[in-house]
Design an enzyme around this catalytic site. Structure first.
Site, PDB file in Angstrom:
ATOM      1  N   GLY A 343       1.041  -1.307  -0.010  1.00 38.29           N
ATOM      2  CA  GLY A 343      -0.026   0.018  -0.105  1.00 38.29           C
ATOM      3  C   GLY A 343       0.752   1.083   0.057  1.00 38.29           C
ATOM      4  O   GLY A 343       0.086   2.124  -0.272  1.00 38.29           O
ATOM      5  N   CYS A 545      -0.495  -5.505 -34.043  1.00 37.89           N
ATOM      6  CA  CYS A 545      -1.722  -5.216 -35.016  1.00 37.89           C
ATOM      7  C   CYS A 545      -3.019  -5.195 -34.084  1.00 37.89           C
ATOM      8  O   CYS A 545      -3.919  -6.024 -34.244  1.00 37.89           O
ATOM      9  CB  CYS A 545      -1.625  -6.374 -36.018  1.00 37.89           C
ATOM     10  SG  CYS A 545      -0.368  -6.372 -36.962  1.00 37.89           S
TER      11      CYS A 545
END
Length: 726
Positions: A343, A545
């Protein structure tokens, strides 16, 4: 705004029932060039551009301090020792790129980009800074125990990263956290060379084999703690520990009520994925008590979520967990450690904000002080001995030490025509009556400076023309002319240059997967030419692509990035880049490498480790590895490159080996196929590779050294046909 078509014959332009276009100035105001507001605020009256302006523009002092800065040459430098770095110890990233990418024949390493640059000195400084912050808080508040952190290897499991953390953390008993069986094996092996008091925290869901390995680690004198994620795991621990005659050390992960609302808080709270409720914790205590093993319960673990935005939220969670810790001690458990989980956030955008997943409103010292204060407050009130404080701060430890460097290889220039290129009579020639009305209305709105109305009529005109084109009543030349007209209107109304698309030699899916998957934004900056004013804005498009293979969101809420032109790539400090344009993605040392896939079969980047040295360039490359080859990534997907090569070789024999006297060409063809398996999947930017048409029968070689080797090689035919696989 002047009329768009004033010079056109009124009878030809005006639709039925309308007057002719109002005559006026036939010119359009020129677009205002890009002007960065942040930089202009720094020096609004001067045309001179300095590295300081670039530092402000890209917020480098915000997200980069104290590890990154811009030198007088306009290049980004790494400050390996943070605030303690002396001027001559700064490492120029452009010099690293040159050393790594130059051919071996001129003293380089001959590696191909993209490139990950690791700086272990930064990693060491992050560990020491975290330890120092907790030690200062403990001393200042009279806390009667110590801090002892662990690194969660899931953040970056690279062998050398983990080994460096164990080595650098040994003086202060820094340990490791594992969340799976392979991570546990990795941690066990590495900690055999670490501090014997370093914790090995075993998180994650567990089966009998996982628990067996964890208990074996304890038998091997590793300071192992098995943290229960599910209630049923305690039964396996009790059973297997008795069979192995090992007294385990057990922890429980509590499912706290405290959580934060951001993306990274989704695994916390009562409905979170991990941990035990208070009811389940009490049942675990009862089972351990009935088995005579309650003294084995020694650690409480919790996790509010990554990127905790404020110390207020942090303290709320720690206070709740400390209450549970105190209650477990009251019930008879031999509690010793409170593990506050991860955290500890980092500031990705330099905003120092507590209202965003991209930033945090505190520093290391504020974080440590908030944790120590919350634990001390609860334990003193409950008359409980102060526990060892453990944290699992992975992102904050490894993010800064790794820089991804890649090259922009081309840019799509704006296609907006000039006013004198717009042939309105030609456009109107084939339009329907409704489309001609739209064209008229567009012109009128432009003259009245009605920006939104212009966009409405431009979109409407384009849509009508597309429908006509689909019906076959409008030619492609006229459709293109309408597109150009509408683009011109948009440019004039916006009074700004449209963002260009910069094509980068990179796979976002492989190297920056968090951007694609969760919208995580990282600071991206040119690593050189920062003594020049960026004259355009651009988005980044990768090699894949895939329509998602682009970066169009940047720190500061921007949808484009200030960039320099690629034309000639000259001026300022760019000479050291040999006409190339390099960008760096920063703060990506956590998760990106382990989460990256092989979309379109693009593998990972080349990797080098760089340490500060007293030599002329202030650095030494201590480790270098080329990125995966085409053969490597094919193997990942269960293909067999050796057999593939044999198939292609025989095909070449069948179709290209018929011409007598052309054996050299045939051998070169087969050699080129072999080299393609050996080379990285990324593009080789033209320069030395331009010699592909030079006396090599049209065959491609990755670089000049490969070409010369092929020409000069005295290898036999069998050797020439052998598979070149590393």
């Amino acid at each position: 705004m002047p009329a768009l078509a004033c010079c056109v014959d009124a009878a030809a332009v005006a639709p039925p029932g309308y007057a002719a276009f109002i005559a006026g100035d036939s010119s359009l105001p020129s677009a205002v060039p890009f002007s960065a507001s942040t930089a202009d605020a720094a020096d609004s009256n001067s045309t001179h551009w300095s590295p300081a302006h670039s530092s402000a523009l890209y917020r480098i002092d915000g997200w980069g301090a104290p590890y990154f800065s811009v030198n007088n040459a306009g290049n980004i430098t790494v400050r390996p020792y943070g605030t303690d770095t002396l001027a001559h110890q700064e490492i120029d990233l452009l010099k690293i790129v040159k050393k790594v990418s130059d051919p071996k024949s001129v003293g380089g390493l001959g590696l191909q980009l993209p490139l990950i640059v690791r700086v272990p000195d930064v990693l060491k400084n992050r560990l020491e800074s975290l330890q120092s912050a907790f030690e200062s808080a403990i001393q200042a508040q009279g806390y009667e125990s110590h801090y002892q952190g662990v690194y969660p290897v899931k953040c970056n499991q690279d062998r050398f990263v983990v080994q460096d953390i164990v080595k650098f953390g040994a003086p202060f008993r820094f340990g490791l956290e594992a969340g799976s069986k392979p991570e546990l094996l990795l941690a066990m092996s590495c900690l055999c060379k670490g501090n014997p008091e370093a914790l090995l925290v075993c998180n994650g869901f567990k089966d009998a084999e996982y628990i067996f390995l964890a208990l074996l680690a304890r038998k091997l004198a590793l300071n192992t703690v098995i943290v229960l994620e599910e209630e049923e795991e305690v039964d396996l621990v009790i059973e297997i520990s008795k069979k192995l005659s090992v007294r385990p050390v057990i922890g429980v992960r509590a499912k706290l009520r405290t959580k934060h609302s951001g993306h990274f808080g989704s695994t916390s709270g009562e409905k979170g994925k991990f941990g035990l409720t208070t009811i389940q914790i009490l049942r675990v205590v009862k089972k351990l008590q009935d088995s005579g093993m309650l003294d084995c319960l020694q650690l409480l673990h919790f996790h509010i979520g990554s990127q905790i935005p404020s110390t207020a939220l942090l303290q709320a969670g720690v206070v709740e967990a400390a209450q549970i810790y105190s209650e477990l001690a009251r019930l008879g458990a031999d509690m010793k450690v409170i593990d506050i989980g991860g955290g500890l956030g980092i500031d990705y955008d330099g905003s120092k904000s507590g209202n965003s997943d991209l930033s945090v409103s505190y520093g290391l010292q504020e974080y440590a002080s908030a944790v120590v204060n919350a634990v001390r407050f609860v334990c003193d009130r409950k008359s409980i001995k102060h526990p060892i404080i453990c944290s699992e701060s992975g992102r904050a430890i490894v993010s800064h030490h790794s820089i991804l460097i890649f090259e922009a290889i081309s840019a799509t220039a704006p296609t907006t025509p000039a006013m004198n290129q717009v042939d309105l009579p030609f456009i109107l020639e084939g339009l329907s009556e409704d489309a001609r009305v739209d064209c008229w209305n567009l012109s009128q709105a432009a003259m009245r400076h009605e920006t939104e109305t212009c966009f409405v009529y431009a979109d409407q005109l384009k849509q009508r023309c597309v429908e006509q084109f689909k019906e076959g009543t409008l030619g492609i030349e006229q459709l293109a002319a309408v597109d150009g007209l509408c683009d011109l209107v948009s440019k004039v109304v916006d009074a700004s240059e449209p963002a260009r698309t910069y094509h980068v030699n990179l796979s976002i899916f492989t190297s920056i997967p968090d951007f694609w998957s969760i919208g995580q934004i990282f600071p991206i900056v040119p690593i050189h030419r920062l003594d020049e004013r960026p004259e355009v804005r651009g988005i980044l498009s990768d090699l894949t692509c895939d329509s998602d293979g682009k970066i169009d969101k940047f720190i500061g809420g921007e949808t484009s990035l200030p960039l320099h032109g690629l034309e000639g790539n000259g001026g300022g400090s760019s000479g050291g880049a040999n006409g190339r344009y390099y960008l760096g993605m920063f703060l990506g040392g956590a998760y990106q490498e382990s989460l990256g896939g092989v979309h379109n079969l693009f593998g990972g980047p080349s990797v080098v480790s760089v340490s500060q040295s007293d030599g002329p360039y202030s650095f030494a490359v201590t480790r270098a590895a080329p990125g995966p080859s085409c053969g490597d990534v094919l193997q990942v997907m269960q293909h067999e490159p050796e057999l593939m090569f044999e198939t292609l070789k025989h095909r070449a024999e069948e179709f290209c080996g018929q011409d007598h006297g052309n054996e050299g060409t045939h051998a070169a063809l087969v050699s080129t196929i072999a080299r393609s398996f050996h080379n990285m999947p990324y593009l080789v930017v033209a320069s030395p590779c331009s010699l592909t048409a030079m006396n090599n029968n049209g065959f491609y070689y990755c670089n000049e050294e490969d070409y010369n080797a092929a020409v000069d090689s005295g290898a036999s035919e069998d050797e020439q046909w052998s598979y070149c696989y590393a």
